[in-house]
Scaffold this motif. Structure first.
Motif, PDB file in Angstrom:
ATOM      1  N   ILE A   1      -6.749   0.627  -4.672  1.00  0.00           N
ATOM      2  CA  ILE A   1      -7.055   0.685  -3.245  1.00  0.00           C
ATOM      3  C   ILE A   1      -7.508   2.109  -2.947  1.00  0.00           C
ATOM      4  O   ILE A   1      -6.845   3.069  -3.350  1.00  0.00           O
TER       5      ILE A   1
ATOM      6  N   LYS B   1     -10.449  -1.967  -0.036  1.00  0.00           N
ATOM      7  CA  LYS B   1      -9.410  -2.755  -0.698  1.00  0.00           C
ATOM      8  C   LYS B   1      -9.973  -4.054  -1.264  1.00  0.00           C
ATOM      9  O   LYS B   1      -9.240  -5.013  -1.505  1.00  0.00           O
TER      10      LYS B   1
ATOM     11  N   GLU C   1      -8.297  -5.656  -4.378  1.00  0.00           N
ATOM     12  CA  GLU C   1      -6.855  -5.913  -4.409  1.00  0.00           C
ATOM     13  C   GLU C   1      -6.548  -7.334  -4.867  1.00  0.00           C
ATOM     14  O   GLU C   1      -7.217  -8.293  -4.486  1.00  0.00           O
TER      15      GLU C   1
ATOM     16  N   LEU D   1      -0.876  -2.464   4.646  1.00  0.00           N
ATOM     17  CA  LEU D   1      -1.015  -3.013   3.303  1.00  0.00           C
ATOM     18  C   LEU D   1       0.342  -3.335   2.684  1.00  0.00           C
ATOM     19  O   LEU D   1       0.505  -4.353   1.997  1.00  0.00           O
TER      20      LEU D   1
ATOM     21  N   LYS E   1       1.525  -6.563   4.224  1.00  0.00           N
ATOM     22  CA  LYS E   1       0.756  -7.690   3.701  1.00  0.00           C
ATOM     23  C   LYS E   1       1.333  -8.155   2.367  1.00  0.00           C
ATOM     24  O   LYS E   1       1.510  -9.357   2.138  1.00  0.00           O
TER      25      LYS E   1
END
Length: 212
Positions: A40, A57, A60, A86, A89
């Protein structure tokens, strides 16, 4: 896995453009190698007088280890909200969740001349001042640290904690000036990671951090 011999910055080629990320540097390697990872990237941007972060990102994969490659010039108050989003998430993922997958910050080991990594999976960030009932240390700019109402040099911190007079067991929380650069933050994080407390009754909480 092989890394750059001297990882001072990343160069990412995207759509024909060269993008640089200036990484923080430290004189120690915390973690030397991370397998099965997704990168990232967080780029330093400016618009008029404002400093902005641009997040890439697109590579990812939720089930892998995530390596956060963040430009050292970014202020904490700009970059932390993106990091938190992030983190949440990944923590809230249900279908593809991998309990073993970790999050790492990348930086350059200036002595070993290699890319190194600092884990932060279990850190929960709070973008506010710690409550007054908590005992906390505040890391400031220019290598200074505030303890209660006193300000010390960062080099004095281990000696101060190990000679602290306490009447009962105390837990120490860490907080950081939101105007610190990400590069300064990583320097402090590595110091905390290597901090050795011999004083009985002092417990260091490394999983909760306040940014204000």
């Amino acid at each position: 896995m092989k890394y750059l011999s001297l990882a001072v910055f990343f160069v990412l080629f995207s759509c024909g453009n060269k993008e640089d990320i200036l990484l923080p540097k430290a004189a120690v390697t915390v973690v030397a190698d991370v397998q099965d990872h997704s990168p990232i990237y967080m780029f330093f941007r400016t618009k008029e007088k404002d400093t902005l972060v641009e997040v890439n990102k697109k590579n990812e994969i939720i089930s892998t280890n995530w390596i956060f490659n963040i430009d050292k010039r970014l202020p904490l108050h700009v970059v932390l909200p993106e990091i938190i989003k992030l983190q949440e998430k990944k923590r809230n993922e249900k279908e593809h969740k991998n309990e073993a997958a970790q999050n790492y910050y990348s930086y350059a080991d200036s002595i070993g001349k290699n890319l190194a990594f600092l884990p932060f999976t279990n850190v929960h960030y709070e973008l506010e001042k710690p409550p007054s009932f908590l005992s906390f240390i505040c890391f400031k700019k220019n290598g200074l640290v505030k303890l209660n109402e006193d300000v010390y040099s960062i080099s004095e911190l281990p000696n101060y904690l190990n000679n602290l007079f306490i009447e009962h067991e105390s837990e120490i929380i860490f907080s950081f000036d939101s105007n610190l650069s990400y590069g300064e933050y990583i320097q402090y994080k590595i110091l905390i990671n290597n901090l050795v407390i011999t004083k009985k009754g002092i417990k260091i909480n490394r999983s909760r951090e306040f940014i204000f």
